[in-house]
Enzyme design. Structure first.
Site: not given
Length: 331
Positions: A52, A57, A221, A242, A294-295
């Site tokens: 996705d 982005y 998460l 964040r 995500g990673a």
């Protein structure tokens, strides 16, 4: 890996789906392209066939990275989920917010889903992704300045042309989904959902269950909060969104980590990390079809994909829920 169908379509996606927001670096303090490509390929090797992404982005960077990662993979074995309706290069529609791109240049983000914009965005996405079709095309955010009918009829045109296979929405409420469904066969709604953000359970989940619509849960998460890897005093990189979210205050980190400590023994019993346990719990919830996670590197991607190996009984889910009921974050 487990694979689940989206809505009433024949599109099967991996229950753990690679979320490529962080891979684009934007609002995450930058990115390392090589690491992001390796993360996507490591995921694929473990059965994560769905990715996705979105033009916004990294202002095209995430889609380019996805395109690079999949160019040597069989296209019919990969499901590309991307979006439209957030413009940084056009001041039209609903003003979203002011931001900075990965170079630090100030940009304004607009939510706009007019027909001509969608047609242009689709062509741009196809070029960046290096493909001739998109498996699931989703409006990124509602646009109050454009009738939903106009937006959905534009996507229907793209489906007719073979450039898009299926239509989805993101961040739509029930009323907006009902309106969209009048004009197109809508298969999914992508919304935020996690152990600490469960407001969709009241109206959206029952509606989707009753009408065979899939829910794609993003931020399961809670942007890393539920991994247990952040302690009070944690410092984010410059440009990381964040830092300003209430989830990451010292008090909420303390409360969340106390909860995670309670479920740690169950994770250890499953030979899993707490984050993997949280992911498995998420995709076991009623109405949740997939979890988008995500990673930034291959190691994180492998950990996420391996969450699928965990088996949870109803009793174990109840144990987690009991501990979760005692967690209250401060807003």
């Amino acid at each position: 890996m487990e694979y689940r169908k989206l809505g009433t379509s024949d599109l099967e996606v991996s229950a753990i789906t690679f979320g490529a927001w962080a891979a684009g670096g934007w609002m995450w303090g930058g990115t390392e392209r090589k690491d992001a490509v390796e993360a996507i390929r490591a995921s694929y090797d473990l059965g994560v066939t769905s990715i996705d992404t979105a033009p916004i982005y990294g202002q095209g960077l995430s889609e380019e990275i996805v395109g690079e990662a999949i160019k040597e993979l069989p296209r019919d074995k990969v499901q590309i989920l991307t979006k439209f309706g957030m413009r940084w290069d056009l001041a039209k529609g609903d003003f979203g917010f002011a931001s900075k791109n990965n170079d630090g240049t100030e940009i304004n983000i607009y939510k706009y889903a007019g027909k001509e914009s969608i047609i242009k965005e689709c062509e741009d996405s196809l070029r960046r992704l290096g493909t001739d079709y998109i498996d699931l095309y989703q409006i990124h955010w509602p646009d109050s300045t454009t009738p939903i009918q106009e937006t959905m009829e534009a996507v229907a045109q793209l489906i007719k042309q073979g450039k898009v296979r299926y239509a989805g929405v993101c961040n739509y409420n029930v009323a907006q989904m009902k309106e969209a469904a009048k004009y197109i066969d809508l298969v999914s709604d992508q919304v935020p959902y996690s152990m600490v953000k469960r407001d969709i359970e009241k109206e959206l989940v029952p509606y989707c269950l009753d009408h065979d619509k899939s829910i794609l849960a993003y931020s399961p998460l809670e942007r890393g909060l539920l991994t247990g890897k952040m302690a009070p005093g944690y410092k984010f990189s410059e440009g990381d969104h964040r830092a300003s979210l209430y989830f990451f205050t010292d008090e909420n980190l303390k409360r969340t980590n106390a909860f995670l400590k309670k479920i740690q023994p169950l994770a250890e019993e499953k030979d899993a990390t707490v984050g993997q346990l949280v992911l498995r719990w998420t995709i076991e919830q009623p109405g949740i079809t997939i979890g988008l996670v995500g990673a930034r590197n291959a190691e994180q991607a492998i950990q996420n994909a391996e969450a699928i190996k965990i088996d949870l009984t109803n009793d174990e889910i109840d144990i987690i829920n009991d501990a979760l009921d005692e967690l209250e974050l401060v807003k």
